[in-house]
Design a protein around this motif. Structure first.
Motif, PDB file in Angstrom:
ATOM      1  N   SER A  22       0.668  -1.294   0.054  1.00 22.82           N
ATOM      2  CA  SER A  22      -0.080  -0.030   0.033  1.00 22.82           C
ATOM      3  C   SER A  22       1.023   1.439  -0.080  1.00 22.82           C
ATOM      4  N   PHE A  23       1.927   1.314   0.784  1.00 22.41           N
ATOM      5  CA  PHE A  23       2.730   2.502   0.920  1.00 22.41           C
ATOM      6  C   PHE A  23       3.597   2.831  -0.439  1.00 22.41           C
ATOM      7  N   THR A  24       4.061   1.754  -1.130  1.00 24.24           N
ATOM      8  CA  THR A  24       4.869   1.988  -2.315  1.00 24.24           C
ATOM      9  C   THR A  24       4.082   2.008  -3.470  1.00 24.24           C
ATOM     10  N   ALA A  25       2.646   1.255  -3.325  1.00 19.21           N
ATOM     11  CA  ALA A  25       1.649   1.311  -4.496  1.00 19.21           C
ATOM     12  C   ALA A  25       2.393   0.428  -5.530  1.00 19.21           C
ATOM     13  N   LYS A  26       3.082  -0.683  -4.956  1.00 18.51           N
ATOM     14  CA  LYS A  26       3.692  -1.743  -5.885  1.00 18.51           C
ATOM     15  C   LYS A  26       3.432  -2.838  -5.245  1.00 18.51           C
ATOM     16  N   GLU A  27       3.346  -4.219  -6.158  1.00 24.23           N
ATOM     17  CA  GLU A  27       3.443  -5.326  -5.358  1.00 24.23           C
ATOM     18  C   GLU A  27       4.916  -5.919  -5.377  1.00 24.23           C
ATOM     19  N   PHE A  28       5.769  -5.440  -6.480  1.00 25.66           N
ATOM     20  CA  PHE A  28       7.224  -5.634  -6.438  1.00 25.66           C
ATOM     21  C   PHE A  28       7.812  -4.495  -7.308  1.00 25.66           C
ATOM     22  N   GLU A  29       9.176  -4.602  -7.428  1.00 24.47           N
ATOM     23  CA  GLU A  29      10.007  -3.850  -8.085  1.00 24.47           C
ATOM     24  C   GLU A  29      11.449  -4.593  -8.079  1.00 24.47           C
ATOM     25  N   GLU A  38      22.575  -4.341   5.164  1.00 22.45           N
ATOM     26  CA  GLU A  38      22.487  -3.082   6.227  1.00 22.45           C
ATOM     27  C   GLU A  38      21.742  -1.913   5.442  1.00 22.45           C
ATOM     28  N   ARG A  39      21.937  -1.629   3.980  1.00 20.49           N
ATOM     29  CA  ARG A  39      21.855  -0.630   3.251  1.00 20.49           C
ATOM     30  C   ARG A  39      20.255  -0.822   2.907  1.00 20.49           C
ATOM     31  N   LEU A  40      19.460  -1.965   2.999  1.00 17.84           N
ATOM     32  CA  LEU A  40      18.357  -2.022   2.318  1.00 17.84           C
ATOM     33  C   LEU A  40      17.217  -1.046   2.771  1.00 17.84           C
ATOM     34  N   PHE A  41      17.030  -0.993   4.113  1.00 19.80           N
ATOM     35  CA  PHE A  41      16.225  -0.151   4.524  1.00 19.80           C
ATOM     36  C   PHE A  41      16.286   1.706   4.334  1.00 19.80           C
ATOM     37  N   ASP A  42      17.626   1.758   4.267  1.00 15.46           N
ATOM     38  CA  ASP A  42      17.920   3.105   3.972  1.00 15.46           C
ATOM     39  C   ASP A  42      17.715   3.580   2.372  1.00 15.46           C
ATOM     40  N   THR A  43      18.010   2.395   1.683  1.00 15.74           N
ATOM     41  CA  THR A  43      17.608   2.512   0.092  1.00 15.74           C
ATOM     42  C   THR A  43      16.346   2.561  -0.281  1.00 15.74           C
ATOM     43  N   LEU A  44      15.298   1.927   0.537  1.00 15.65           N
ATOM     44  CA  LEU A  44      13.853   1.964   0.605  1.00 15.65           C
ATOM     45  C   LEU A  44      13.291   3.377   1.008  1.00 15.65           C
ATOM     46  N   GLU A  45      14.118   3.723   1.942  1.00 17.07           N
ATOM     47  CA  GLU A  45      13.677   5.293   2.520  1.00 17.07           C
ATOM     48  C   GLU A  45      13.898   6.227   1.579  1.00 17.07           C
ATOM     49  N   GLU A  46      14.975   6.210   0.804  1.00 17.86           N
ATOM     50  CA  GLU A  46      15.407   7.302  -0.072  1.00 17.86           C
ATOM     51  C   GLU A  46      14.478   7.068  -1.322  1.00 17.86           C
ATOM     52  N   LYS A  47      13.941   6.184  -1.566  1.00 20.98           N
ATOM     53  CA  LYS A  47      12.952   6.089  -2.773  1.00 20.98           C
ATOM     54  C   LYS A  47      11.354   6.459  -2.263  1.00 20.98           C
ATOM     55  N   TYR A  48      11.124   6.056  -1.057  1.00 18.51           N
ATOM     56  CA  TYR A  48       9.671   6.052  -0.413  1.00 18.51           C
ATOM     57  C   TYR A  48       9.574   6.692   1.035  1.00 18.51           C
ATOM     58  N   ASN A  49       9.800   8.228   0.835  1.00 21.01           N
ATOM     59  CA  ASN A  49      10.260   8.844   2.284  1.00 21.01           C
ATOM     60  C   ASN A  49       9.043   8.471   3.323  1.00 21.01           C
ATOM     61  N   GLY A  50       9.482   8.082   4.405  1.00 17.04           N
ATOM     62  CA  GLY A  50       8.575   7.758   5.648  1.00 17.04           C
ATOM     63  C   GLY A  50       8.397   6.412   6.024  1.00 17.04           C
ATOM     64  N   ILE A  51       9.097   5.448   4.893  1.00 16.57           N
ATOM     65  CA  ILE A  51       8.488   4.107   4.670  1.00 16.57           C
ATOM     66  C   ILE A  51       9.248   3.300   6.149  1.00 16.57           C
ATOM     67  N   LYS A  52      10.243   3.766   6.445  1.00 14.79           N
ATOM     68  CA  LYS A  52      11.052   3.199   7.585  1.00 14.79           C
ATOM     69  C   LYS A  52      10.403   3.253   8.845  1.00 14.79           C
ATOM     70  N   ASP A  53       9.974   4.313   8.966  1.00 13.86           N
ATOM     71  CA  ASP A  53       9.098   4.700  10.340  1.00 13.86           C
ATOM     72  C   ASP A  53       7.761   4.114  10.301  1.00 13.86           C
TER      73      ASP A  53
END
Length: 97
Positions: A22-29, A38-53
């Motif tokens: 729902s947050f990314t509006a995607k099922e996969f990418e 260790e960079r996975l969540f930071d990489t996703l945060e860069e693409k989708y602001n706020g997803i980490k928290d």
């Protein structure tokens, strides 16, 4: 979620379930590989602001169907890498009732 295509050369698939989808509006990418785990969540945060928290802080993660513990940021003792062709899944908690 239908069949997920094989990622292009030099990439890995990341699958999103429940609130992550729902947050990314995607099922996969696909994302470029290799990527230090260790960079996975930071990489996703860069693409989708706020997803980490809002999503990732309570998620489970699998790599090639194996549940994994993410290393702490800055933990240089971890050498784990997401490799080309890997399948990563972000699995938020699911409630029932």
């Amino acid at each position: 979620m239908g069949a997920i295509p094989k990622p292009p050369q030099g990439h890995f698939n990341i699958l999103y379930f429940a609130s992550a989808s729902s947050f990314t509006a995607k099922e996969f990418e696909t994302l470029p590989a290799p990527l230090p785990l260790e960079r996975l969540f930071d990489t996703l945060e860069e693409k989708y602001n706020g997803i980490k928290d809002k999503v990732l802080s309570s998620c489970l993660v699998t790599v090639n169907l194996d549940y994994i513990d993410l290393p702490n940021p800055g933990d240089e003792s971890s050498q784990a890498m997401i490799q080309e062709g890997d399948e990563v899944a972000i699995i938020p908690p699911v409630s029932s009732g």
